[in-house]
Motif scaffolding. Structure first.
Motif, PDB file in Angstrom:
ATOM      1  N   SER A 303       0.852  -1.363   0.157  1.00  0.00           N
ATOM      2  CA  SER A 303       0.085  -0.216   0.011  1.00  0.00           C
ATOM      3  C   SER A 303       0.755   1.549  -0.121  1.00  0.00           C
ATOM      4  CB  SER A 303      -1.027  -0.119   1.162  1.00  0.00           C
ATOM      5  OG  SER A 303      -0.261   0.028   2.442  1.00  0.00           O
ATOM      6  N   ASN A 304       1.996   1.276   0.720  1.00  0.00           N
ATOM      7  CA  ASN A 304       3.168   2.311   0.659  1.00  0.00           C
ATOM      8  C   ASN A 304       3.227   2.634  -0.836  1.00  0.00           C
ATOM      9  OD1 ASN A 304       4.641   1.621   3.892  1.00  0.00           O
ATOM     10  ND2 ASN A 304       2.492   2.649   3.521  1.00  0.00           N
ATOM     11  N   PHE A 305       3.806   1.478  -1.404  1.00  0.00           N
ATOM     12  CA  PHE A 305       4.353   1.746  -2.873  1.00  0.00           C
ATOM     13  C   PHE A 305       3.136   2.057  -4.002  1.00  0.00           C
ATOM     14  CE2 PHE A 305       7.858  -1.546  -1.092  1.00  0.00           C
ATOM     15  CZ  PHE A 305       8.888  -0.423  -1.195  1.00  0.00           C
ATOM     16  N   MET A 306       2.197   1.638  -3.535  1.00  0.00           N
ATOM     17  CA  MET A 306       1.014   2.054  -4.259  1.00  0.00           C
ATOM     18  C   MET A 306       0.831   3.561  -4.286  1.00  0.00           C
ATOM     19  SD  MET A 306      -0.306  -0.399  -5.965  1.00  0.00           S
ATOM     20  CE  MET A 306      -1.938   0.251  -6.565  1.00  0.00           C
ATOM     21  N   GLY A 307       0.898   4.133  -2.832  1.00  0.00           N
ATOM     22  CA  GLY A 307       0.629   5.700  -2.959  1.00  0.00           C
ATOM     23  C   GLY A 307       2.109   6.275  -3.637  1.00  0.00           C
ATOM     24  N   GLN A 308       3.083   5.486  -3.802  1.00  0.00           N
ATOM     25  CA  GLN A 308       4.404   6.139  -4.654  1.00  0.00           C
ATOM     26  C   GLN A 308       4.159   5.920  -6.069  1.00  0.00           C
ATOM     27  OE1 GLN A 308       7.552   4.544  -2.431  1.00  0.00           O
ATOM     28  NE2 GLN A 308       6.785   5.462  -0.552  1.00  0.00           N
ATOM     29  N   ARG A 309       3.334   4.865  -6.398  1.00  0.00           N
ATOM     30  CA  ARG A 309       3.042   4.498  -7.612  1.00  0.00           C
ATOM     31  C   ARG A 309       4.500   3.558  -8.407  1.00  0.00           C
ATOM     32  NH1 ARG A 309      -0.686   8.443 -11.617  1.00  0.00           N
ATOM     33  NH2 ARG A 309      -2.311   8.550  -9.965  1.00  0.00           N
ATOM     34  N   ASP A 310       4.970   3.004  -7.350  1.00  0.00           N
ATOM     35  CA  ASP A 310       6.158   2.194  -7.567  1.00  0.00           C
ATOM     36  C   ASP A 310       5.992   0.797  -7.809  1.00  0.00           C
ATOM     37  OD1 ASP A 310       8.701   1.007  -7.873  1.00  0.00           O
ATOM     38  OD2 ASP A 310       9.531   1.887  -6.221  1.00  0.00           O
ATOM     39  N   TYR A 311       5.299   0.325  -9.004  1.00  0.00           N
ATOM     40  CA  TYR A 311       4.814  -1.053  -9.134  1.00  0.00           C
ATOM     41  C   TYR A 311       5.875  -2.001  -9.169  1.00  0.00           C
ATOM     42  CZ  TYR A 311       0.866   2.036 -10.315  1.00  0.00           C
ATOM     43  OH  TYR A 311      -0.056   2.915 -10.548  1.00  0.00           O
ATOM     44  N   THR A 312       7.163  -1.768  -9.679  1.00  0.00           N
ATOM     45  CA  THR A 312       7.808  -2.870  -9.503  1.00  0.00           C
ATOM     46  C   THR A 312       8.406  -3.099  -8.029  1.00  0.00           C
ATOM     47  OG1 THR A 312       9.213  -2.015 -11.507  1.00  0.00           O
ATOM     48  CG2 THR A 312      10.327  -3.121 -10.068  1.00  0.00           C
TER      49      THR A 312
END
Length: 451
Positions: A303-312
């Motif tokens: 969820s943290n990475f989704m907020g940053q749009r870091d899909y890798t």
């Protein structure tokens, strides 16, 4: 191989850092039931069987309630990744309101169940014990909901140690209370099962009060409290929590229902089978709590990475999670198998119960990998906020596959308790495979829409 490890090394470390406190906290929930089961079992086999039935019914609604709070982790985690601390505090006001409504709803359902306890086909000699223990558990249910509401907030902002320490303290209080109230130490009356219920209820109330107090008085949450004070309960946030939380609650509730409703069938086989079933459920929850603790860290990180749009990073987190979960599955299964003939003796002096427990260890070992897989990818779906498929997947896996097979193996083919436990690997593995497929589909769809 070294290159592959280097891709996941950071994720292994971060998941472990976040996950270990959650695992300890999850084990705290297990120890709460473990302590009751252990200490009640040595007081009376009848009380152990009565506790088995009531705890399984309450486990169903508590897991449902906890699943509903998991929406908070995904929502708070995404906002945390975007550094919107004020917005998190505002969201929490509606989250508390939504979970209070859920607590009232679930309490009403359990009251109806209490009124109809005598119509569920359980052994007549256990009903007086079940009724008194049931009422005490019902009183503590709202406090479980409030505790987990604020726990998901702390998990979402990666402060996972707060709940861990509160749960450790709560369990120490519960174990001491059991010793005093079950057996009648320190001048108290020997209360048996009622004493175990009162001890658990008091510890749950105290844990909820401490968790809420930390949110409102701790300096580290000052920015979030500003958002809380300036915000208001609003329809948009309330709906967001509910729309995301209900599928998660239903998914976890249906999984737990497969075990809880199996307890109804086990009750048809008598008090000894029901007592052995409770012991095995307590043992099996060890693996589940460990996997789900680590998988909850997967949801937070994703969820943290989704907020940053870091899909890798999202993909690598989910993959690192399944690696760690499978490793933990092996660590959990090996000692349980080695001590399979004696482990039941920790809970009861009945040789019949101990023997029956040892025979259910094999199906327990078989389903560990399916259980770990479904924990990891259900939480990965939670992290990317793709939760609607969880409902029908859980329905298929647990109501179309697991429960009917349990009835077939246990009742029709007359393998009784062993047959019911051999049905669980089929349902859990089905769930794990389908969650993996729909996590991949959901993430791919999100990536394409972001381009």
């Amino acid at each position: 191989m070294s290159y592959q490890f280097s891709k996941y090394e950071t994720h292994y470390r971060n998941l472990t850092y976040l996950g270990v406190p959650i695992i300890i906290g999850q084990l705290g929930n297990l120890i709460l039931n473990f302590a009751d089961t252990l200490m009640i079992g040595h007081h009376s086999t009848k009380e152990l069987a009565a506790a088995a039935f009531v705890n399984n019914m309450f486990t169903l609604v508590i897991i449902f309630a906890v699943g509903f709070t998991y929406a908070i982790t995904a929502l708070v985690g995404t906002l945390y990744g975007q550094e919107k601390t004020h917005r998190i505090g505002e969201l929490m006001k509606s989250a508390v309101a939504a979970n209070t409504c859920m607590a009232v709803f679930l309490s009403a359902i359990m009251w109806v169940l209490y009124i109809n306890l005598g119509n569920l086909g359980q052994p007549e000699e256990l009903l007086p014990l079940m009724c008194s223990y049931f009422v005490i558990q019902l009183v503590s249910l709202p406090f479980v909901c409030w505790f987990n509401t604020f726990r998901q907030f702390t998990d979402g902002i990666t402060d996972t140690r707060v709940a861990m320490w509160i749960l450790i303290g709560g369990n120490i209080m519960n174990i001491f209370g059991n010793w005093v109230l079950i057996y009648g130490h320190l001048g108290m009356e020997e209360m048996g099962l009622v004493g175990a219920g009162l001890s658990t209820m008091i510890s749950r109330i105290v844990m909820a009060i401490v968790m809420v107090s930390i949110f409102f008085f701790s300096k580290r949450y000052k920015e979030y409290r500003e958002g809380w004070r300036q915000g208001s309960i609003n329809r948009t946030d309330f709906k967001q929590v509910t729309v995301l939380g209900l599928p998660l609650a239903l998914q976890m509730g249906m999984e737990t229902a497969a075990f809880s409703l199996s307890s109804l069938m086990v009750g048809w086989f008598g008090t000894t089978a029901l007592a052995a079933h409770q012991v095995m459920l307590t043992i099996s929850q060890l693996g589940y709590m460990i996997y789900y603790g680590l998988a909850a860290a997967v949801a937070v990180r994703i969820s943290n990475f989704m907020g940053q749009r870091d899909y890798t990073a999202v993909k690598r987190t989910a993959t690192a999670g399944i690696h760690l979960v499978f490793f933990l599955a092996m660590l959990t299964s090996i000692p349980v198998f080695i001590f399979r003939h004696s482990i039941g003796g920790l809970f009861t002096d009945s040789s019949e119960v101990v023997s029956m427990v040892s025979m259910t260890i094999i199906p327990f070992m078989i389903y560990q990998f399916g259980d770990g897989m479904q924990c990891n990818y259900a939480n990965a779906m939670r992290g990317i906020a793709v939760v609607k498929p969880l409902i029908w997947i859980a329905f298929v896996a647990f109501f179309i596959v697991s429960l009917p097979l349990g009835y077939l193996f246990g009742v029709v083919m007359n393998y009784q308790l062993i047959g019911i436990w051999y049905a669980f690997p089929f349902g859990l593995t089905t769930a794990g495979l389908l969650y993996y497929v729909y996590y991949q589909k959901g993430l791919k769809r999100i990536e394409e829409s972001a381009k």
